[in-house]
Every structure is written in structure tokens, then in C-alpha cells.
Design a protein around this motif. Structure first.
Motif, PDB file in Angstrom:
ATOM      1  N   GLY A  18       4.619   5.959  -4.612  1.00 43.94           N
ATOM      2  CA  GLY A  18       5.318   5.888  -5.891  1.00 43.94           C
ATOM      3  C   GLY A  18       6.773   5.486  -5.752  1.00 43.94           C
ATOM      4  N   LEU A  19       7.195   5.164  -4.530  1.00 43.82           N
ATOM      5  CA  LEU A  19       8.558   4.708  -4.279  1.00 43.82           C
ATOM      6  C   LEU A  19       8.639   3.210  -4.504  1.00 43.82           C
ATOM      7  N   SER A  20       9.846   2.702  -4.661  1.00 46.77           N
ATOM      8  CA  SER A  20      10.039   1.263  -4.798  1.00 46.77           C
ATOM      9  C   SER A  20      10.055   0.630  -3.402  1.00 46.77           C
ATOM     10  N   PRO A  21       9.809  -0.676  -3.319  1.00 44.01           N
ATOM     11  CA  PRO A  21       9.872  -1.342  -2.015  1.00 44.01           C
ATOM     12  C   PRO A  21      11.229  -1.171  -1.332  1.00 44.01           C
ATOM     13  N   GLU A  22      12.306  -1.160  -2.121  1.00 44.20           N
ATOM     14  CA  GLU A  22      13.643  -0.990  -1.542  1.00 44.20           C
ATOM     15  C   GLU A  22      13.805   0.401  -0.924  1.00 44.20           C
ATOM     16  N   GLU A  23      13.168   1.393  -1.508  1.00 44.09           N
ATOM     17  CA  GLU A  23      13.267   2.756  -0.978  1.00 44.09           C
ATOM     18  C   GLU A  23      12.454   2.928   0.300  1.00 44.09           C
ATOM     19  N   VAL A  24      11.407   2.127   0.442  1.00 40.17           N
ATOM     20  CA  VAL A  24      10.513   2.258   1.591  1.00 40.17           C
ATOM     21  C   VAL A  24      11.029   1.495   2.801  1.00 40.17           C
ATOM     22  N   LYS A  25      11.734   0.397   2.573  1.00 43.44           N
ATOM     23  CA  LYS A  25      12.225  -0.399   3.697  1.00 43.44           C
ATOM     24  C   LYS A  25      13.233   0.410   4.500  1.00 43.44           C
ATOM     25  N   PRO A  26      13.096   0.385   5.830  1.00 41.58           N
ATOM     26  CA  PRO A  26      14.052   1.129   6.655  1.00 41.58           C
ATOM     27  C   PRO A  26      15.448   0.536   6.545  1.00 41.58           C
ATOM     28  N   PRO A  27      16.473   1.369   6.683  1.00 45.69           N
ATOM     29  CA  PRO A  27      17.842   0.845   6.622  1.00 45.69           C
ATOM     30  C   PRO A  27      18.093  -0.116   7.769  1.00 45.69           C
ATOM     31  N   GLU A  53       0.831  -1.209   0.000  1.00 44.90           N
ATOM     32  CA  GLU A  53       0.000   0.000   0.000  1.00 44.90           C
ATOM     33  C   GLU A  53       0.865   1.258   0.000  1.00 44.90           C
ATOM     34  N   ILE A  54       1.901   1.251   0.792  1.00 42.96           N
ATOM     35  CA  ILE A  54       2.784   2.412   0.870  1.00 42.96           C
ATOM     36  C   ILE A  54       3.482   2.643  -0.460  1.00 42.96           C
TER      37      ILE A  54
END
Length: 48
Positions: free
Chosen positions: A33-42, A27-28
């Protein structure tokens, strides 16, 4: 504002949404519009 600044702001909001645990990662990604890799916290550095 540059696209990079806007993207960083959207990433910050997406991370807050993820932390709130009210939205799924999918959903996020769809909303932001971000990729899953960009959304996952470091990942925390656990080598120390």
C-alpha cells in the motif's frame, strides 16, 4: 501504535522484499500500500 509507526514498519518490510529480489516493485507497492517512491531505497550520497 500511530499510523506513522505502522507505515515505517511497512516500509522496512517492503525494502527487505525488494532486496530479496523475489518481488517486482509493482508487486511490493500493491501488497504494502506504499507508493513506489516510498519503496525505493534511498540513494547513497556519492558526492563525498
Amino acid at each position: 501504535m500511530t499510523n506513522q509507526v505502522l507505515k515505517e514498519g511497512m516500509k522496512e518490510v517492503a525494502l527487505r522484499m525488494l532486496a530479496a529480489d523475489k518481488y517486482t516493485l509493482e508487486e511490493i507497492v500493491n501488497i504494502s500500500g506504499l507508493s513506489p517512491e516510498e519503496v525505493k531505497p534511498p540513494k547513497a550520497d556519492r558526492s563525498v
